[in-house]
Each structure stands twice: as structure tokens, then as C-alpha cells.
Write an enzyme that holds these catalytic residues in place. Sequence first.
Site, PDB file in Angstrom:
ATOM      1  N   LYS A  22      -4.986 -11.026   2.367  1.00  0.00           N
ATOM      2  CA  LYS A  22      -5.754  -9.923   2.270  1.00  0.00           C
ATOM      3  C   LYS A  22      -5.354  -8.750   1.661  1.00  0.00           C
ATOM      4  CE  LYS A  22      -6.035  -7.202   6.140  1.00  0.00           C
ATOM      5  NZ  LYS A  22      -5.769  -5.657   5.896  1.00  0.00           N
ATOM      6  N   ASN A  23      -4.053  -8.346   1.893  1.00  0.00           N
ATOM      7  CA  ASN A  23      -3.541  -6.911   1.548  1.00  0.00           C
ATOM      8  C   ASN A  23      -3.131  -7.231   0.001  1.00  0.00           C
ATOM      9  OD1 ASN A  23      -4.137  -5.724   3.915  1.00  0.00           O
ATOM     10  ND2 ASN A  23      -2.102  -5.920   4.614  1.00  0.00           N
ATOM     11  N   ARG A  93     -10.025   1.229   5.433  1.00  0.00           N
ATOM     12  CA  ARG A  93      -9.117   2.351   4.862  1.00  0.00           C
ATOM     13  C   ARG A  93      -8.566   2.037   3.526  1.00  0.00           C
ATOM     14  NH1 ARG A  93      -6.800   6.045   7.695  1.00  0.00           N
ATOM     15  NH2 ARG A  93      -5.122   5.856   6.005  1.00  0.00           N
ATOM     16  N   ARG A 122      -2.695   8.228   9.888  1.00  0.00           N
ATOM     17  CA  ARG A 122      -2.833   7.296   8.741  1.00  0.00           C
ATOM     18  C   ARG A 122      -3.408   8.277   7.573  1.00  0.00           C
ATOM     19  NH1 ARG A 122      -4.751   1.399   8.949  1.00  0.00           N
ATOM     20  NH2 ARG A 122      -3.338   1.221   6.982  1.00  0.00           N
ATOM     21  N   ASP A 309       2.880  -5.454  10.987  1.00  0.00           N
ATOM     22  CA  ASP A 309       1.841  -6.418  11.015  1.00  0.00           C
ATOM     23  C   ASP A 309       1.802  -7.465  11.991  1.00  0.00           C
ATOM     24  OD1 ASP A 309       0.280  -4.335   9.651  1.00  0.00           O
ATOM     25  OD2 ASP A 309       0.266  -5.640   7.516  1.00  0.00           O
ATOM     26  N   ILE A 331       6.710   1.998  11.801  1.00  0.00           N
ATOM     27  CA  ILE A 331       5.891   2.724  10.847  1.00  0.00           C
ATOM     28  C   ILE A 331       4.667   3.431  11.134  1.00  0.00           C
ATOM     29  CG2 ILE A 331       4.405   1.610   8.877  1.00  0.00           C
ATOM     30  CD1 ILE A 331       7.192   0.712   8.672  1.00  0.00           C
ATOM     31  N   ARG A 401     -11.908  -9.168   9.896  1.00  0.00           N
ATOM     32  CA  ARG A 401     -11.783  -8.481   8.956  1.00  0.00           C
ATOM     33  C   ARG A 401     -10.273  -8.916   8.123  1.00  0.00           C
ATOM     34  NH1 ARG A 401      -9.773  -2.823  10.283  1.00  0.00           N
ATOM     35  NH2 ARG A 401      -9.286  -3.128   8.107  1.00  0.00           N
TER      36      ARG A 401
HETATM   37  N1  EPU Z   1       1.769   7.515   5.470  1.00  0.00           N
HETATM   38  C1  EPU Z   1       1.553   8.939   5.275  1.00  0.00           C
HETATM   39  N2  EPU Z   1       0.908   9.540   4.344  1.00  0.00           N
HETATM   40  C2  EPU Z   1       0.538   8.906   3.377  1.00  0.00           C
HETATM   41  C3  EPU Z   1       0.651   7.438   3.422  1.00  0.00           C
HETATM   42  C4  EPU Z   1       1.108   6.935   4.268  1.00  0.00           C
HETATM   43  O1  EPU Z   1       2.120   9.712   6.355  1.00  0.00           O
HETATM   44  O2  EPU Z   1       0.054   9.137   2.300  1.00  0.00           O
HETATM   45  C5  EPU Z   1       2.455   7.047   6.522  1.00  0.00           C
HETATM   46  C6  EPU Z   1       1.262   6.009   7.305  1.00  0.00           C
HETATM   47  O3  EPU Z   1       0.625   7.132   8.214  1.00  0.00           O
HETATM   48  C7  EPU Z   1       2.541   5.177   8.155  1.00  0.00           C
HETATM   49  C8  EPU Z   1       3.389   5.021   7.019  1.00  0.00           C
HETATM   50  O4  EPU Z   1       3.433   6.153   5.892  1.00  0.00           O
HETATM   51  O5  EPU Z   1       2.851   5.807   9.193  1.00  0.00           O
HETATM   52  C9  EPU Z   1       3.300   3.881   6.122  1.00  0.00           C
HETATM   53  O6  EPU Z   1       1.897   3.548   5.795  1.00  0.00           O
HETATM   54  P1  EPU Z   1       1.448   2.935   4.409  1.00  0.00           P
HETATM   55  O7  EPU Z   1       0.814   3.850   3.477  1.00  0.00           O
HETATM   56  O8  EPU Z   1       2.475   1.794   4.057  1.00  0.00           O
HETATM   57  O9  EPU Z   1       0.449   1.886   5.031  1.00  0.00           O
HETATM   58  P2  EPU Z   1      -1.181   1.338   4.261  1.00  0.00           P
HETATM   59  O10 EPU Z   1      -0.729   1.518   2.788  1.00  0.00           O
HETATM   60  O11 EPU Z   1      -2.251   2.275   4.572  1.00  0.00           O
HETATM   61  C10 EPU Z   1      -0.608  -1.048   4.399  1.00  0.00           C
HETATM   62  C11 EPU Z   1      -1.262  -2.154   4.716  1.00  0.00           C
HETATM   63  C12 EPU Z   1      -1.406  -2.201   6.382  1.00  0.00           C
HETATM   64  C13 EPU Z   1       0.156  -2.258   6.810  1.00  0.00           C
HETATM   65  C14 EPU Z   1       0.993  -1.009   6.079  1.00  0.00           C
HETATM   66  C15 EPU Z   1       2.388  -1.026   6.590  1.00  0.00           C
HETATM   67  C16 EPU Z   1      -3.236  -2.670   3.151  1.00  0.00           C
HETATM   68  C17 EPU Z   1      -4.431  -2.689   2.786  1.00  0.00           C
HETATM   69  N3  EPU Z   1      -2.779  -2.250   4.369  1.00  0.00           N
HETATM   70  O12 EPU Z   1      -1.375  -0.105   4.704  1.00  0.00           O
HETATM   71  O13 EPU Z   1      -1.939  -3.415   6.749  1.00  0.00           O
HETATM   72  O14 EPU Z   1       0.130  -2.111   8.110  1.00  0.00           O
HETATM   73  O15 EPU Z   1       0.443  -1.140   4.743  1.00  0.00           O
HETATM   74  O16 EPU Z   1       2.974  -2.365   6.050  1.00  0.00           O
HETATM   75  O17 EPU Z   1      -2.139  -3.109   2.150  1.00  0.00           O
HETATM   76  C18 EPU Z   1      -3.001  -4.690   8.493  1.00  0.00           C
HETATM   77  O18 EPU Z   1      -3.182  -5.664   7.521  1.00  0.00           O
HETATM   78  O19 EPU Z   1      -3.448  -4.954   9.514  1.00  0.00           O
HETATM   79  C19 EPU Z   1      -2.770  -3.427   7.932  1.00  0.00           C
HETATM   80  C20 EPU Z   1      -2.743  -2.358   8.692  1.00  0.00           C
END
Ligand code: EPU
Length: 422
Positions: A22-23, A93, A122, A309, A331, A401
Amino acid sequence: MDSLIIEGPAKLSGTVTVSGSKNTTLPLLFASLLFDKEIQFENVPRLWDVETTLKLLETMGSEFSWNKDLGRVSILPRVRVKVAPYEWVRRMRAGILALGPLLAKYGEARVSLPGGCAIGARPVNYHLEAMKRLGVGIEVEEGYIKAQIRGELIGCDISFPQVTVTGTENILILALSARGTTRISNAAREPEVVRLGEMLRDCGAHISGLGTSTIEVQGGELRPPAKPILIPSDRIEAATWIAASVATRCPLTIDHTDNSALGSVIQAYRALGAKIEGNARGTSLFVEPRNSYASIEIETAPYPGFPTDMQAQILTNACLAHGTSKIRETIFENRFMHVAELRRLGAKVSVRRNVATVEGPTKLVGAPLMATDLRASACLVLGGLSAYGQTKVSRIYHLDRGYQRLDEKLRHLGAKIQRGQE
Ligand code: EPU
């Protein structure tokens, strides 16, 4: 709304095949916006988040076809409106991944701010700060990120305060449209980021350091992909099948895996009490749970650490282990919503700040449960597979999802699991 009804404890046997990641699929689909020609994808998983992404691309002006049985998607990228509306981004998101490609290709974009969700606030401030450093003008108004490139972007040093997966992906793409070199420090090392970078490299991009925490991107022209883009297997789905084997104490063969991406997960499950072996090519796993499990100490971390995850799933498994397990979530600040539901099965779990303490072993007993997010849904299904009697998991649209037909795959392995409507 669909629910799942599970009769436990389940007995599983046989082989399960892991679907496409998915990701990885989501950023690659959004990256199609960078091109003008039709692009093909293979091994695309049949998931709601994929459907949402394709519909979102369609609202912008693209055309797509999706053969769900063959896992083939074809996109003809066209952009009439450079807007990712709230209606779509609130559902998923990852809609924030439209921002990098739209800016890189068209110099402007309006993308809804995603807002919080069941696992944490997030925010996307790291994405926006990095974009500003490259020279993007950004305003936030009426719940939307209004971004515009005036003049040209200039490559620069970007250091993320915290590892961000989609943030790294957005900047990796945007930096291609900047003059000179952009160096991303504290970049995400996740295999999903590497796959995106590899695809861009196949299209002529100069990117080095993929898979390390410093990625360098040189601005330049891209050509469309010469062949279909193959989506690799989903490492979190594979890991969830290890968890299912442990939850049911039944050996399982898991096919179509990428074992090289599962190091920390395999290590954690070996510590808990599963014998795990991979084939020589690293594309299949055989899991044989032992009779009794040992308590574990886990801390989630960016790749190659233990994935957030998988936190909910291993927490469910820890309920069957002897002694006190500690699971620290580093995280997301709110990713223990599943604990209250697991307690309804009899799990002895307490949460203090970001640490869950699990006392075991517990004989779990079936109960009605409510899913709150994708991985929490998976953990409740695992709980239902372990528990004695009937477990009903409501709101399983979260599961659809991100897991391709999990209930069908479980039925195929011998579980008594039915989908119901409420
Ligand atoms: N964060 C911030 N500001 C930002 C971006 C991130 O504070 O601008 C914080 C987040 O709140 C969190 C941490 O940094 O505490 C890491 O977040 P990250 O940005 O890495 O998460 P993401 O990119 O939104 C992706 C995956 C998630 C997975 C996370 C961590 C995708 C589409 N989503 O999310 O997948 O948990 O990385 O590995 O790639 C899932 O598949 O169930 C899922 C939630």
C-alpha cells in the site's frame, strides 16, 4: 457498515500470498502526475486507499483503468484542476502526496490540510518548511495549503527534525524541479521511499543515497517510465501474517515476501518464540510458533527499526507471552487506541504515556470490538483469532483501506471468519 465475525481460537494451515505494498503504491500513483504519457502499474493491491487515490487523480483530470483481478492500473495523467479537495484528503491522509508532484510539474497546487486522525495529530509542517526552503510560496487558508512557485526553486540542504516518510517522498519529487542539488538529511530509509527513488531514477533522475539517511537529488528533466512499474510486496502485510501464525499457534508459509525488509520484525518474533526461516531467494517465509512465548521489549522506530505499523499486532501477540512485555511507541503519540478494545477480550494491558505494559499469558475470550484505524483493526482480528468464542469486529472499513481481502485470505487458511453488515 461491514463487520467481521470470528470464531476462535482459529486453526490455520497452508500458504498465504502477500499482496502489493500500500505505502509504495500511493506515492507511485501520485508521482504519475509528473508525466504526460500513460503509465502502467503492476501488482497493485485492491485497497480502498488505492481507490481513493485513483479517484482523487480523476477529479484532477486524469483517466485511469484498473483491472482489479490482475492488479494492473493504467493512468493517463492529465491535470485540469491542481486541487486535492478536503473531501478526499480527509479520507486518506496520503492525499498530501499530491503536493510534491503538482508543484514539481505545474508550479502550483491547492491541497487540503489533512487534519488529525485516530493515531495522532499528524501535522505536515515538515513538508511545508522543507518546501519553503526550496523556494515555494506557501499560505494556509480556509483549511487548504496554497502553494506556488514564483521564479525557480534552488536546491538546498534540508534537514528533517524527525524522520518523515511522506515528507521525504514529497521533497524527493519536488527537488527534481529545483536548480542544482538538494541534500535531504535525516531522510526516511523506508523501502517505500527507496522504491519511489528507484522509479524516478529509471526515469532519468539523479538521486543518490537512497536507503540511507542522506539523500541527494539533482534537479533535471524526467522521461516517462519505459516499462510497467512493479509494486513490491507489502512488508506490513507479511509481518501481519507472522503475527497471525503466532496468534493461532499454527505454522504458516508466507509467499511473495521481501524478507530483506523484515529484519527487525523477524528478530522481534524470534525473541517472542517463533521459528522463522526464509527461502534462499528471500521471497518466502516459513513460520513455526513454539508452544510457549517469552515476554518482549519492543520500541517502534523509523526503518530499519521495528515499524509502528506492527505495534498493535505484536502487542496482541504479547498477551499470550509469559511475563511482562513492554511496548514503547515512539512515532505516533496516540497509537494505543486498540488497547481499550483488547481489554474487552480480557487482555491485561496498561498504558502510561507512550509505553504499554502487557501481562501474560492471558486466555482471551471473544467479545464485540470496534476498530479505530487500519493497524488497530488488524490487531483486533488477530485478537479474535486467538480468543475463545465469538468476536465481532465492527467498522472494518479501516481494514479494507490497507489489507487486500484479509478475511478471504484467512478463510482460505481455515479460519471461521464471516463478513456481516450492520
Ligand atoms: N510529523 C510531523 N510533521 C510532519 C510530518 C511528520 O510532526 O510534517 C511527525 C508525525 O506526526 C509522526 C512522525 O513525524 O509523529 C512520523 O510521521 P511520518 O511523516 O513518517 O508518517 P507519514 O508519512 O504520514 C507513513 C505511512 C504510515 C506509517 C508512517 C510511519 C504512508 C502513506 N503512510 O505516514 O502508514 O505509519 O509513515 O512509518 O506511507 C499505515 O500504513 O497504517 C500508516 C499509518
